[in-house]
Motif scaffolding. Structure first.
Motif, short mmCIF file in Angstrom:
data_model
loop_
_atom_site.label_atom_id
_atom_site.label_comp_id
_atom_site.label_asym_id
_atom_site.label_seq_id
_atom_site.Cartn_x
_atom_site.Cartn_y
_atom_site.Cartn_z
N TYR A 169 23.86 39.41 -11.99
CA TYR A 169 24.33 38.08 -13.59
C TYR A 169 24.55 37.00 -13.00
O TYR A 169 24.49 37.34 -11.37
N GLU A 170 24.48 36.05 -13.22
CA GLU A 170 24.36 34.62 -12.15
C GLU A 170 25.77 34.12 -13.49
O GLU A 170 25.98 34.29 -14.88
N ILE A 171 27.29 33.57 -12.99
CA ILE A 171 27.76 32.84 -14.07
C ILE A 171 27.42 31.10 -14.33
O ILE A 171 27.10 30.77 -12.97
N VAL A 172 27.53 30.73 -15.68
CA VAL A 172 27.53 29.27 -15.94
C VAL A 172 28.80 29.33 -16.62
O VAL A 172 29.10 29.72 -17.64
N PRO A 173 29.58 28.35 -15.58
CA PRO A 173 30.60 27.80 -15.87
C PRO A 173 30.82 27.08 -17.00
O PRO A 173 30.19 26.15 -16.85
N MET A 174 31.85 26.61 -18.08
CA MET A 174 31.43 26.03 -18.95
C MET A 174 33.55 26.18 -19.73
O MET A 174 33.73 27.01 -19.74
N GLY A 175 34.05 24.79 -20.08
CA GLY A 175 34.67 25.21 -21.29
C GLY A 175 35.28 24.94 -21.99
O GLY A 175 34.04 24.83 -23.10
N SER A 176 35.92 25.18 -23.14
CA SER A 176 36.56 25.51 -24.17
C SER A 176 35.37 25.93 -25.38
O SER A 176 34.48 26.73 -24.38
N SER A 177 35.37 25.84 -26.23
CA SER A 177 34.61 27.14 -26.87
C SER A 177 33.07 27.23 -27.20
O SER A 177 32.02 27.98 -27.84
N LEU A 178 32.77 25.51 -26.12
CA LEU A 178 31.65 25.59 -25.81
C LEU A 178 30.88 26.92 -25.25
O LEU A 178 29.36 26.82 -25.05
N LYS A 179 31.48 27.61 -24.63
CA LYS A 179 30.74 29.16 -24.39
C LYS A 179 30.26 29.78 -24.96
O LYS A 179 29.34 30.31 -24.76
N ILE A 180 30.91 29.96 -26.10
CA ILE A 180 30.61 30.77 -27.44
C ILE A 180 29.58 30.06 -28.19
O ILE A 180 27.91 30.67 -28.39
N CYS A 181 29.11 28.24 -27.52
CA CYS A 181 27.78 27.84 -28.52
C CYS A 181 27.05 28.01 -27.33
O CYS A 181 25.65 28.21 -27.60
N LEU A 182 26.96 28.17 -26.16
CA LEU A 182 25.74 28.22 -25.68
C LEU A 182 25.31 29.56 -25.36
O LEU A 182 24.20 29.84 -25.97
N VAL A 183 25.90 30.58 -26.21
CA VAL A 183 25.20 32.46 -26.35
C VAL A 183 25.00 32.38 -27.64
O VAL A 183 23.14 32.49 -28.22
N ALA A 184 25.34 30.50 -28.18
CA ALA A 184 24.74 30.67 -30.23
C ALA A 184 23.18 30.35 -29.88
O ALA A 184 21.93 30.51 -30.53
N GLU A 185 22.68 29.41 -28.53
CA GLU A 185 21.89 28.55 -28.78
C GLU A 185 21.16 29.47 -26.89
O GLU A 185 19.43 28.35 -27.51
N GLY A 186 21.04 30.39 -27.81
CA GLY A 186 20.67 30.95 -26.57
C GLY A 186 19.97 31.00 -24.85
O GLY A 186 19.14 30.88 -23.81
N LYS A 187 20.99 29.38 -24.27
CA LYS A 187 21.17 28.58 -22.99
C LYS A 187 21.77 30.46 -22.31
O LYS A 187 21.85 29.82 -20.57
N ALA A 188 22.50 31.09 -22.80
CA ALA A 188 23.42 32.08 -21.92
C ALA A 188 23.28 33.66 -22.98
O ALA A 188 23.04 33.96 -24.09
N ASP A 189 23.89 34.72 -22.59
CA ASP A 189 23.06 36.02 -22.73
C ASP A 189 24.35 36.87 -23.20
O ASP A 189 24.81 37.37 -24.29
N ILE A 190 25.72 36.55 -22.12
CA ILE A 190 26.85 37.33 -23.22
C ILE A 190 27.74 36.38 -22.09
O ILE A 190 27.91 35.41 -21.61
N TYR A 191 28.98 36.27 -23.02
CA TYR A 191 30.60 35.85 -22.59
C TYR A 191 31.66 37.08 -23.09
O TYR A 191 32.02 37.03 -24.13
N VAL A 234 28.35 33.57 -19.25
CA VAL A 234 29.55 32.29 -19.35
C VAL A 234 31.03 32.49 -18.83
O VAL A 234 31.07 33.83 -19.00
N GLY A 235 31.54 31.63 -18.04
CA GLY A 235 32.21 32.42 -17.29
C GLY A 235 33.46 31.19 -18.11
O GLY A 235 32.51 29.83 -17.95
N SER A 236 34.71 30.53 -17.85
CA SER A 236 35.43 29.93 -17.98
C SER A 236 35.73 28.90 -16.93
O SER A 236 36.00 29.24 -15.75
N ARG A 237 35.71 27.59 -17.08
CA ARG A 237 36.08 27.15 -16.08
C ARG A 237 37.09 26.84 -15.32
O ARG A 237 37.56 26.63 -14.59
N SER A 238 37.88 26.93 -16.36
CA SER A 238 39.32 26.47 -15.81
C SER A 238 40.28 28.07 -16.26
O SER A 238 41.32 28.06 -15.38
N HIS A 239 39.69 28.67 -16.54
CA HIS A 239 40.75 30.43 -16.69
C HIS A 239 40.48 31.31 -15.51
O HIS A 239 39.20 32.65 -15.93
#
Length: 249
Positions: free
Chosen positions: A178-200, A157-162
């Protein structure tokens, strides 16, 4: 441990804050200002802050509150706190202004430096992430957990704005595709929590209110947030609110 009815109350408060944000999101008047650190502040940040703080103060169990919009609390006062609420009324203000929907309401309960309960609500997506120590993590009431196997290609997970060159260099040094999954805000950590990403990996500045609620969700989902040296990411342990660089996985 926080009782289930407390978590339900926090979810309701987060939804109310999300509704207040959406009223402004759907208007043409964000009233964008610049804060001292040059980050944006809108009417929606303040409206959500007021809804959340009013709601928390009405709960039967009273704890102090640290919100991004009312964080001027002396270290001498807060260093003695055992439990407190940590709030980011609108995380991802830049995403809010861009109208891409990737912004969140964040409410965490911190105990002795550790997030033990958290609610992250994305009002545009109507996605309610909750996590509570020893009780699991959920997305809209359905249990979620971190990915159990590391894939051949890391989903990062990578920051969309930073975007950060330091982060790219850190990833390249892993020597793994690796592949970058762009996302904003605290949703980045939540994507890891739900198994849609491996690391932030976050090798840039954040504050404690940016991470507390999602950190609780990730911990409850079986993940962890550590500093780059492997120490647990802790809260309210020093005079300022800045997080060290961290890795959520």
């Amino acid at each position: 441990m926080a009782a289930n009815n407390v978590k339900s109350n926090i979810e309701s408060i987060a939804r109310d804050a999300g509704a207040a944000i959406m009223d402004i999101y759907q208007s043409d008047d964000f009233d964008v200002k610049k804060k001292g650190d040059d980050s944006p502040l809108t009417k929606a940040d303040l409206a959500a802050h007021n809804v959340i703080c009013d709601g928390l103060r009405k709960l039967d169990t009273q704890y102090p509150i640290i919100s991004e919009e009312s964080s001027d609390i002396s270290w001498e006062q807060r260093k003695h706190w055992c439990r407190y609420w940590l709030v980011d009324p609108l995380d991802g203000t830049k995403e809010f202004i861009k109208r891409n929907g990737e912004f969140t309401v964040n409410i965490a309960l911190i105990e002795k430096g550790v997030p033990i309960m958290g609610v992250v609500y994305a009002p545009v997506l109507d996605a309610m992430y909750t996590g509570e120590r020893d009780r699991g993590a959920f997305l809209n009431g359905k249990a979620v957990s971190v990915a159990t196997k590391e894939p051949d290609t890391l989903r990062v997970v990578g920051s969309r704005s930073h975007p950060s060159q330091e982060t790219i260099d850190w990833l390249d040094a892993l020597g793994k595709p690796y592949e970058i999954v762009p996302m904003g805000s605290s949703l980045k950590i939540c994507l890891v929590a739900e198994g849609k990403a491996d690391i932030y990996p976050r090798l840039g500045p954040t504050c404690e209110w940016d991470t507390g609620a999602a950190h609780a969700v990730l911990s409850a989902a079986g993940g962890q947030v550590t500093t780059v040296t492997g120490d647990p990411l802790l809260y309210n342990q020093k005079e300022d609110y800045l997080n060290p660089h961290f890795i959520a996985r």
